[in-house]
Design a protein around this motif. Structure first.
Motif, short mmCIF file in Angstrom:
data_model
loop_
_atom_site.label_atom_id
_atom_site.label_comp_id
_atom_site.label_asym_id
_atom_site.label_seq_id
_atom_site.Cartn_x
_atom_site.Cartn_y
_atom_site.Cartn_z
N ALA A 165 0.85 -1.32 -0.06
CA ALA A 165 0.08 -0.13 -0.26
C ALA A 165 0.92 1.16 -0.03
CB ALA A 165 -1.09 0.01 1.13
N GLU A 166 0.43 2.09 -0.66
CA GLU A 166 1.11 3.51 -0.78
C GLU A 166 0.20 4.63 -0.28
OE1 GLU A 166 2.76 6.34 -4.04
OE2 GLU A 166 3.43 4.34 -4.29
N ALA A 167 0.50 5.61 0.44
CA ALA A 167 -0.19 6.63 0.90
C ALA A 167 0.48 7.76 0.87
CB ALA A 167 -0.68 6.45 2.26
N LYS A 168 -0.21 8.97 0.82
CA LYS A 168 0.66 10.38 0.44
C LYS A 168 0.21 11.17 1.95
CE LYS A 168 -1.10 13.94 -1.88
NZ LYS A 168 -1.34 14.48 -3.19
N ILE A 169 1.24 11.79 2.54
CA ILE A 169 1.16 12.52 3.51
C ILE A 169 1.78 13.96 3.29
CG2 ILE A 169 1.52 12.62 6.24
CD1 ILE A 169 2.25 9.69 6.05
N PRO A 170 0.68 14.88 3.05
CA PRO A 170 1.20 16.20 3.13
C PRO A 170 1.05 16.73 4.51
CG PRO A 170 -1.09 16.07 2.02
CD PRO A 170 -0.38 14.82 2.35
#
Length: 131
Positions: free
Chosen positions: A76-81
């Motif tokens: 899984a890949e997530a973006k964390i701004p």
């Protein structure tokens, strides 16, 4: 007649159990950073929390972290701004997690929820240490 009722009950139970494995994708949007921290401290807290949970963190651009986790054959890949005031955790992609139509395997949501909880704890620890 009893055998038919039993067979129907087993079939219904299997359907209910099978349907419970996918859930709507969990995202955390604009989670407040309730401490007086710099963006660098927020980044460090997120990185520390994620790394301790087994996520690999990269920074594709300033103010945005990419978190990737590999568990057995699942990825899984997530973006964390992030800023010094807010951060978000949003789904980007996955492999072998039954992702389709805004739903995903429940384990992804558990991983993201645990990550968010650990980020909150780490932010608190950083704020306490910097006093």
């Amino acid at each position: 007649m009893k055998a038919l009722k039993f067979a129907m009950a087993v079939a219904i139970a299997l359907v209910v159990v099978g349907c419970g494995r996918v859930k709507p994708v969990l995202n955390f949007e604009n989670e407040p950073v309730t401490y007086d921290l710099t963006a660098s401290q927020v980044k460090s807290a997120i990185t520390e929390a994620a790394t301790e949970r087994g996520w690999v963190i990269t920074e594709p651009e300033a103010g945005v972290l990419k978190a990737t986790i590999l568990v057995r054959s699942h990825e899984a890949e997530a973006k964390i701004p992030y800023t010094n005031k807010f951060y978000s955790i949003t789904y980007v992609s996955s492999k072998n997690l039954k992702a389709a139509n805004g739903e995903i395997h429940r384990n992804y949501n558990r991983w993201i929820n645990n990550l968010n909880t650990d980020i909150r704890k780490q932010l608190s620890a950083v704020a306490t240490a910097s006093k």
